[in-house]
Enzyme design. Structure first.
Site, PDB file in Angstrom:
ATOM      1  N   ASP A  17       0.856  -1.117  -0.045  1.00  0.00           N
ATOM      2  CA  ASP A  17       0.065  -0.225  -0.039  1.00  0.00           C
ATOM      3  C   ASP A  17       0.849   1.255   0.046  1.00  0.00           C
ATOM      4  O   ASP A  17       2.020   1.259   0.098  1.00  0.00           O
ATOM      5  CB  ASP A  17      -1.084   0.090   1.305  1.00  0.00           C
ATOM      6  CG  ASP A  17      -0.394  -0.293   2.619  1.00  0.00           C
ATOM      7  OD1 ASP A  17       0.917   0.277   2.883  1.00  0.00           O
ATOM      8  OD2 ASP A  17      -0.566  -1.041   3.404  1.00  0.00           O
ATOM      9  N   LYS A  77      -4.453   0.101  -3.291  1.00  0.00           N
ATOM     10  CA  LYS A  77      -5.768  -0.417  -3.257  1.00  0.00           C
ATOM     11  C   LYS A  77      -6.806   0.503  -3.012  1.00  0.00           C
ATOM     12  O   LYS A  77      -6.524   1.549  -2.141  1.00  0.00           O
ATOM     13  CB  LYS A  77      -5.496  -1.618  -2.190  1.00  0.00           C
ATOM     14  CG  LYS A  77      -5.283  -0.959  -0.667  1.00  0.00           C
ATOM     15  CD  LYS A  77      -5.491  -2.011   0.297  1.00  0.00           C
ATOM     16  CE  LYS A  77      -5.096  -1.761   1.579  1.00  0.00           C
ATOM     17  NZ  LYS A  77      -3.704  -1.798   2.213  1.00  0.00           N
ATOM     18  N   THR A  84      -5.701  -8.787   2.271  1.00  0.00           N
ATOM     19  CA  THR A  84      -4.827  -7.787   1.697  1.00  0.00           C
ATOM     20  C   THR A  84      -3.558  -8.335   0.982  1.00  0.00           C
ATOM     21  O   THR A  84      -3.321  -8.097  -0.320  1.00  0.00           O
ATOM     22  CB  THR A  84      -4.434  -6.492   2.264  1.00  0.00           C
ATOM     23  OG1 THR A  84      -5.630  -6.209   2.729  1.00  0.00           O
ATOM     24  CG2 THR A  84      -3.767  -5.544   1.231  1.00  0.00           C
TER      25      THR A  84
END
Length: 339
Positions: free
Chosen positions: A181, A204, A238
């Site tokens: 991220d 994301k 994730t």
């Protein structure tokens, strides 16, 4: 002035394996036996925690080894009560060695009427009587500023760099480091610099909390062995989705290096069923039997680094020297040999 008394270790129940490993490593460094101070940390029938220290600690330099991992509240209370027991027993200095600092993800007010629990925990630790904190890869570096006592934050990236050089010998030019991220770019860049690899980012988008609407790879990962680096892997949703996205974008392999393997709920099954070839975590959190049995999860030790950090604090020497890969090579002798 150099310390006169020897450092003394005491451990709660959160991660006894790591505490014993640190004691063994310190014994090797000191050339004399270093063992954990005898104590009992137990619960009454109503789950109240009781601590009794069986050895004299008056005037001693004490190090409490206790991660505040799941069950976070129990392990945190153990740490606080052990600190109080040592303080009332006239220990001269108390250092809390917290390999995994729980509640670190609550480090800011993300929305109205929410707490900053990391700051609350920092206050509780200091008020209990801790003089210094030694930890590993805080979720956010600014948490060090939540404490009004010294905090030494060690980093896993030098150890990960050693492991990567060992595991991918002869393939280093094929590697690309990936941040899962945007918030983790600084951590990923640090590792990328250490192993001289390019950097990519998986961006994301969320439509609502806990649900990922989509992921986009920023950077060309085609033909690369991708290494995702992050500080915490909780449910692994994730992480596994990022690995799939990277493979779809043309990566040849995906490996992950995560400091703290929380691995709660369905995490282990997700990792085992994912496209990731390997997930590497540290032993900052006591591994469950399920984690140990997983074929594509590997654990790298932190005991050598923590043992040396404790000795450096005790002897009044620099802890930041442990941020350098070359400093860690002799500490991890036999495990990683550089060519």
């Amino acid at each position: 002035m150099p310390a006169v008394t020897e450092p003394k270790l005491i451990a709660g129940n959160a991660n006894l394996s790591l505490a014993k490993a640190i004691a063994r490593r310190m014994s090797m460094h000191r050339g004399m036996s270093v063992s954990l101070v005898e104590a009992r940390v137990e619960r009454f029938n109503d789950q109240e925690i009781f601590v009794e220290v069986f050895e004299n600690v008056r005037g001693e330099d004490m190090y409490i080894i206790q991660s505040t991992s799941n069950p976070a509240n129990d392990n945190l209370m153990e740490l606080l009560i052990m600190t109080d027991a040592l303080r009332r027993s006239s220990a001269s200095r108390i250092t809390a060695v917290i390999p995994y600092f729980g509640y670190a993800r609550q480090d800011r007010r993300a929305k109205a009427r929410t707490p900053i629990t990391a700051k609350l925990v920092a206050n509780m630790i200091a008020e209990a009587g801790v003089d210094r904190v030694l930890t590993l890869d805080l979720h956010a570096a600014q948490i060090q500023g939540f404490f009004d006592i010294p905090v030494d934050n060690l980093y896993a990236s030098p150890v990960f760099a050693l492991d990567i050089e060992h595991q991918f010998r002869g393939q280093m030019n094929d590697l690309m480091v990936v941040s899962p991220d945007v918030g983790g770019v600084a951590r990923a860049r640090e590792l990328a610099k250490r192993i001289n690899a390019p950097l990519a980012i998986v961006d994301k988008r969320r439509e609502k909390a806990g649900e990922i609407a989509g992921m986009t790879v920023i950077g060309d990962v085609r033909g690369h062995k991708c290494i995702i680096v992050d500080d915490i892997c909780d449910t692994a949703g994730t992480l596994c989705k990022a690995a799939e996205t990277l493979m779809e974008a043309g990566a040849t392999e995906v490996h992950s290096y995560i400091t703290h393997g929380v691995l709660s709920g369905p995490a282990v099954e997700r990792v085992q069923n994912s496209v990731m070839k390997s997930l590497v975590i540290t032993d900052s959190i006591e591994a469950t039997e399920k984690v140990k049995a997983a074929g594509n999860i590997r654990i790298v030790p932190t005991a050598p680094m923590f043992a040396q950090a404790i000795l450096n604090i005790w002897g009044g020497m620099s802890v930041s020297s442990l941020f350098e890969t070359d400093t860690l090579v002799p500490i991890y002798e036999g495990l990683y040999q550089r060519s």
